[in-house]
Scaffold this active site. Structure first.
Site, PDB file in Angstrom:
ATOM      1  N   HIS A  26     -39.270   3.773 -40.488  1.00 14.50           N
ATOM      2  CA  HIS A  26     -40.181   2.700 -40.887  1.00 14.50           C
ATOM      3  C   HIS A  26     -41.628   3.188 -40.896  1.00 14.50           C
ATOM      4  O   HIS A  26     -42.357   2.961 -41.840  1.00 14.50           O
ATOM      5  CB  HIS A  26     -40.021   1.507 -39.944  1.00 14.50           C
ATOM      6  CG  HIS A  26     -40.778   0.301 -40.375  1.00 14.50           C
ATOM      7  ND1 HIS A  26     -42.141   0.170 -40.186  1.00 14.50           N
ATOM      8  CD2 HIS A  26     -40.370  -0.824 -40.998  1.00 14.50           C
ATOM      9  CE1 HIS A  26     -42.531  -0.996 -40.665  1.00 14.50           C
ATOM     10  NE2 HIS A  26     -41.475  -1.623 -41.163  1.00 14.50           N
ATOM     11  N   ARG A  27     -42.081   3.811 -39.845  1.00 15.64           N
ATOM     12  CA  ARG A  27     -43.382   4.447 -39.682  1.00 15.64           C
ATOM     13  C   ARG A  27     -44.577   3.500 -39.626  1.00 15.64           C
ATOM     14  O   ARG A  27     -45.715   3.956 -39.674  1.00 15.64           O
ATOM     15  CB  ARG A  27     -43.625   5.513 -40.755  1.00 15.64           C
ATOM     16  CG  ARG A  27     -42.539   6.554 -40.789  1.00 15.64           C
ATOM     17  CD  ARG A  27     -42.856   7.765 -41.566  1.00 15.64           C
ATOM     18  NE  ARG A  27     -43.346   7.499 -42.897  1.00 15.64           N
ATOM     19  CZ  ARG A  27     -43.986   8.414 -43.614  1.00 15.64           C
ATOM     20  NH1 ARG A  27     -44.175   9.607 -43.141  1.00 15.64           N
ATOM     21  NH2 ARG A  27     -44.405   8.129 -44.827  1.00 15.64           N
ATOM     22  N   ASN A  28     -44.357   2.186 -39.499  1.00 14.75           N
ATOM     23  CA  ASN A  28     -45.496   1.275 -39.365  1.00 14.75           C
ATOM     24  C   ASN A  28     -45.079  -0.026 -38.693  1.00 14.75           C
ATOM     25  O   ASN A  28     -45.320  -1.112 -39.204  1.00 14.75           O
ATOM     26  CB  ASN A  28     -46.128   0.989 -40.729  1.00 14.75           C
ATOM     27  CG  ASN A  28     -47.494   0.336 -40.584  1.00 14.75           C
ATOM     28  OD1 ASN A  28     -48.215   0.592 -39.630  1.00 14.75           O
ATOM     29  ND2 ASN A  28     -47.848  -0.515 -41.530  1.00 14.75           N
ATOM     30  N   ARG A  59     -42.543  14.134 -46.662  1.00 17.36           N
ATOM     31  CA  ARG A  59     -43.256  12.888 -46.351  1.00 17.36           C
ATOM     32  C   ARG A  59     -43.236  12.592 -44.853  1.00 17.36           C
ATOM     33  O   ARG A  59     -44.098  11.897 -44.345  1.00 17.36           O
ATOM     34  CB  ARG A  59     -42.639  11.709 -47.100  1.00 17.36           C
ATOM     35  CG  ARG A  59     -42.986  11.709 -48.573  1.00 17.36           C
ATOM     36  CD  ARG A  59     -42.564  10.431 -49.238  1.00 17.36           C
ATOM     37  NE  ARG A  59     -43.373   9.319 -48.734  1.00 17.36           N
ATOM     38  CZ  ARG A  59     -43.024   8.063 -48.851  1.00 17.36           C
ATOM     39  NH1 ARG A  59     -41.883   7.739 -49.418  1.00 17.36           N
ATOM     40  NH2 ARG A  59     -43.783   7.109 -48.388  1.00 17.36           N
TER      41      ARG A  59
END
Length: 83
Positions: A26-28, A59
């Site tokens: 997810h990274r957020n 990424r």
């Protein structure tokens, strides 16, 4: 109450586990990206920074997210440069 918080945290962890099972990072994860329905189910949204967790994905090496909610290890390289 503590039991409600535990219920919401369990729902959030299940959502993250589901993402990881699908090889998605997810990274957020921030409070703005967690939705609690009127039926007390927890949903995770805001996948604009999400990416595939596969090895070699360039990424995954890009720093992104909301700074105050990012893990400290995300800033490790920056700390090494300033020391």
């Amino acid at each position: 109450s503590e039991s409600k918080v535990a219920h919401y945290l369990k729902g959030l962890l299940q959502a993250v586990n589901h993402c990881h099972a699908q090889n998605v990072a997810h990274r957020n994860i921030t409070p703005d990206n967690i939705i609690i329905s009127t039926h007390d189910s927890v949903r995770l949204h805001g996948f604009s920074f999400a990416t595939n967790k596969c090895e070699g994905n360039s990424r995954m090496n890009v720093m992104c997210g909301t700074p105050y909610y990012m893990p400290p290890e995300s800033f490790e390289d920056d700390l090494k440069i300033t020391k």
